[in-house]
Design a protein around this motif. Structure first.
Motif, mmCIF file in Angstrom:
data_model
loop_
_atom_site.group_PDB
_atom_site.id
_atom_site.type_symbol
_atom_site.label_atom_id
_atom_site.label_comp_id
_atom_site.label_asym_id
_atom_site.label_seq_id
_atom_site.Cartn_x
_atom_site.Cartn_y
_atom_site.Cartn_z
ATOM 1 N N THR A 8 0.857 -1.185 0.000
ATOM 2 C CA THR A 8 0.000 0.000 0.000
ATOM 3 C C THR A 8 0.887 1.226 0.000
ATOM 4 O O THR A 8 1.747 1.367 0.865
ATOM 5 C CB THR A 8 -0.924 0.026 1.234
ATOM 6 O OG1 THR A 8 -1.754 -1.131 1.216
ATOM 7 C CG2 THR A 8 -1.795 1.269 1.230
ATOM 8 N N ILE A 9 0.698 2.094 -0.984
ATOM 9 C CA ILE A 9 1.442 3.346 -1.079
ATOM 10 C C ILE A 9 0.495 4.438 -0.600
ATOM 11 O O ILE A 9 -0.524 4.707 -1.244
ATOM 12 C CB ILE A 9 1.888 3.637 -2.527
ATOM 13 C CG1 ILE A 9 2.499 2.449 -3.176
ATOM 14 C CG2 ILE A 9 2.700 4.923 -2.597
ATOM 15 C CD1 ILE A 9 3.795 1.959 -3.068
ATOM 16 N N ILE A 10 0.823 5.073 0.518
ATOM 17 C CA ILE A 10 -0.011 6.129 1.072
ATOM 18 C C ILE A 10 0.520 7.472 0.586
ATOM 19 O O ILE A 10 1.666 7.829 0.833
ATOM 20 C CB ILE A 10 -0.050 6.065 2.603
ATOM 21 C CG1 ILE A 10 -0.653 4.725 3.033
ATOM 22 C CG2 ILE A 10 -0.852 7.236 3.173
ATOM 23 C CD1 ILE A 10 -0.612 4.454 4.505
ATOM 24 N N VAL A 11 -0.318 8.201 -0.113
ATOM 25 C CA VAL A 11 0.067 9.468 -0.737
ATOM 26 C C VAL A 11 -0.085 10.597 0.285
ATOM 27 O O VAL A 11 -1.118 10.711 0.944
ATOM 28 C CB VAL A 11 -0.809 9.733 -1.976
ATOM 29 C CG1 VAL A 11 -0.504 11.079 -2.578
ATOM 30 C CG2 VAL A 11 -0.621 8.618 -3.002
ATOM 31 N N SER A 12 0.987 11.419 0.384
ATOM 32 C CA SER A 12 0.911 12.593 1.267
ATOM 33 C C SER A 12 1.653 13.764 0.632
ATOM 34 O O SER A 12 1.285 14.177 -0.451
ATOM 35 C CB SER A 12 1.423 12.258 2.664
ATOM 36 O OG SER A 12 2.772 11.861 2.626
ATOM 37 N N ASN A 13 2.722 14.261 1.242
ATOM 38 C CA ASN A 13 3.345 15.526 0.842
ATOM 39 C C ASN A 13 4.410 15.458 -0.250
ATOM 40 O O ASN A 13 4.829 16.499 -0.731
ATOM 41 C CB ASN A 13 3.966 16.203 2.061
ATOM 42 C CG ASN A 13 2.914 16.695 3.024
ATOM 43 O OD1 ASN A 13 1.874 17.183 2.612
ATOM 44 N ND2 ASN A 13 3.168 16.538 4.299
ATOM 45 N N LYS A 14 4.876 14.290 -0.625
ATOM 46 C CA LYS A 14 5.940 14.187 -1.621
ATOM 47 C C LYS A 14 5.406 14.458 -3.032
ATOM 48 O O LYS A 14 4.207 14.551 -3.249
ATOM 49 C CB LYS A 14 6.584 12.803 -1.563
ATOM 50 C CG LYS A 14 7.273 12.538 -0.236
ATOM 51 C CD LYS A 14 7.859 11.162 -0.204
ATOM 52 C CE LYS A 14 8.444 10.881 1.172
ATOM 53 N NZ LYS A 14 8.852 9.498 1.320
ATOM 54 N N ASP A 15 6.318 14.546 -3.986
ATOM 55 C CA ASP A 15 5.936 14.799 -5.379
ATOM 56 C C ASP A 15 5.209 13.590 -5.972
ATOM 57 O O ASP A 15 5.492 12.437 -5.615
ATOM 58 C CB ASP A 15 7.173 15.078 -6.237
ATOM 59 C CG ASP A 15 7.793 16.424 -5.930
ATOM 60 O OD1 ASP A 15 7.085 17.302 -5.416
ATOM 61 O OD2 ASP A 15 8.990 16.586 -6.227
ATOM 62 N N VAL A 16 4.326 13.869 -6.909
ATOM 63 C CA VAL A 16 3.568 12.825 -7.596
ATOM 64 C C VAL A 16 4.511 11.830 -8.265
ATOM 65 O O VAL A 16 4.307 10.620 -8.187
ATOM 66 C CB VAL A 16 2.606 13.455 -8.634
ATOM 67 C CG1 VAL A 16 2.002 12.397 -9.541
ATOM 68 C CG2 VAL A 16 1.519 14.242 -7.934
ATOM 69 N N SER A 17 5.576 12.329 -8.897
ATOM 70 C CA SER A 17 6.500 11.441 -9.609
ATOM 71 C C SER A 17 7.219 10.481 -8.663
ATOM 72 O O SER A 17 7.528 9.350 -9.040
ATOM 73 C CB SER A 17 7.506 12.256 -10.416
ATOM 74 O OG SER A 17 8.233 13.119 -9.575
ATOM 75 N N GLU A 18 7.462 10.904 -7.437
ATOM 76 C CA GLU A 18 8.108 10.015 -6.470
ATOM 77 C C GLU A 18 7.185 8.857 -6.086
ATOM 78 O O GLU A 18 7.602 7.697 -6.014
ATOM 79 C CB GLU A 18 8.497 10.806 -5.223
ATOM 80 C CG GLU A 18 9.422 10.052 -4.306
ATOM 81 C CD GLU A 18 9.994 10.936 -3.216
ATOM 82 O OE1 GLU A 18 10.231 10.395 -2.120
ATOM 83 O OE2 GLU A 18 10.206 12.140 -3.453
ATOM 84 N N TYR A 19 5.922 9.165 -5.865
ATOM 85 C CA TYR A 19 4.950 8.103 -5.575
ATOM 86 C C TYR A 19 4.747 7.202 -6.791
ATOM 87 O O TYR A 19 4.629 5.980 -6.647
ATOM 88 C CB TYR A 19 3.617 8.693 -5.129
ATOM 89 C CG TYR A 19 3.675 9.339 -3.780
ATOM 90 C CD1 TYR A 19 3.900 8.590 -2.630
ATOM 91 C CD2 TYR A 19 3.518 10.704 -3.645
ATOM 92 C CE1 TYR A 19 3.958 9.190 -1.391
ATOM 93 C CE2 TYR A 19 3.570 11.312 -2.403
ATOM 94 C CZ TYR A 19 3.798 10.552 -1.276
ATOM 95 O OH TYR A 19 3.867 11.143 -0.047
ATOM 96 N N ALA A 20 4.707 7.782 -7.973
ATOM 97 C CA ALA A 20 4.534 6.988 -9.195
ATOM 98 C C ALA A 20 5.678 5.995 -9.348
ATOM 99 O O ALA A 20 5.450 4.833 -9.703
ATOM 100 C CB ALA A 20 4.437 7.897 -10.410
ATOM 101 N N LEU A 21 6.888 6.427 -9.076
ATOM 102 C CA LEU A 21 8.047 5.528 -9.160
ATOM 103 C C LEU A 21 7.925 4.391 -8.147
ATOM 104 O O LEU A 21 8.198 3.235 -8.474
ATOM 105 C CB LEU A 21 9.340 6.307 -8.946
ATOM 106 C CG LEU A 21 10.623 5.500 -9.054
ATOM 107 C CD1 LEU A 21 10.758 4.880 -10.437
ATOM 108 C CD2 LEU A 21 11.821 6.381 -8.754
ATOM 109 N N ARG A 22 7.487 4.703 -6.934
ATOM 110 C CA ARG A 22 7.292 3.662 -5.919
ATOM 111 C C ARG A 22 6.245 2.647 -6.353
ATOM 112 O O ARG A 22 6.408 1.438 -6.155
ATOM 113 C CB ARG A 22 6.895 4.279 -4.586
ATOM 114 C CG ARG A 22 8.043 4.978 -3.885
ATOM 115 C CD ARG A 22 7.661 5.526 -2.541
ATOM 116 N NE ARG A 22 7.158 4.474 -1.667
ATOM 117 C CZ ARG A 22 6.399 4.707 -0.608
ATOM 118 N NH1 ARG A 22 6.037 5.933 -0.300
ATOM 119 N NH2 ARG A 22 5.986 3.712 0.134
ATOM 120 N N VAL A 23 5.176 3.126 -6.972
ATOM 121 C CA VAL A 23 4.116 2.231 -7.451
ATOM 122 C C VAL A 23 4.643 1.346 -8.574
ATOM 123 O O VAL A 23 4.404 0.135 -8.585
ATOM 124 C CB VAL A 23 2.878 3.035 -7.921
ATOM 125 C CG1 VAL A 23 1.875 2.132 -8.628
ATOM 126 C CG2 VAL A 23 2.234 3.753 -6.750
#
Length: 91
Positions: A8-23
């Motif tokens: 589960t990737i919980i989205v908060s204050n980081k950049d969208v691209s950083e979360y996208a890379l994690r996903v």
């Protein structure tokens, strides 16, 4: 076929691209019946959707949207709207 939660990737204050890379990394490491969840709560619901759109733009048809769940979560005395976007990967 029952699905297993891989991450589960919980989205908060980081950049969208950083979360996208994690996903993307999480999706590439799952097995056939596992899913990756992008979760946003409160003000981060829109960002969670942006993360999904960026992952979809980068990976195209190799990802499959399994489901989208919208609900509420209680934290202390307050309730927050939530979104969970479940994805799977097919090479």
């Amino acid at each position: 076929m029952s699905e297993q939660l891989a991450e589960t990737i919980i989205v908060s204050n980081k950049d969208v691209s950083e979360y996208a890379l994690r996903v993307i990394v999480a999706l590439r490491n799952i097995t056939e019946n596992e899913v990756v969840v992008i979760k946003g709560r409160g003000d981060f619901i829109e960002k969670a959707i942006d993360v999904y759109n960026e992952v979809k733009a980068r990976m195209g048809d190799s990802i499959k949207l399994v489901s989208v769940n919208i609900g509420t979560e209680k934290a202390g005395r307050r309730y927050f709207p939530t979104i969970e976007i479940k994805l799977t990967y097919s090479a």
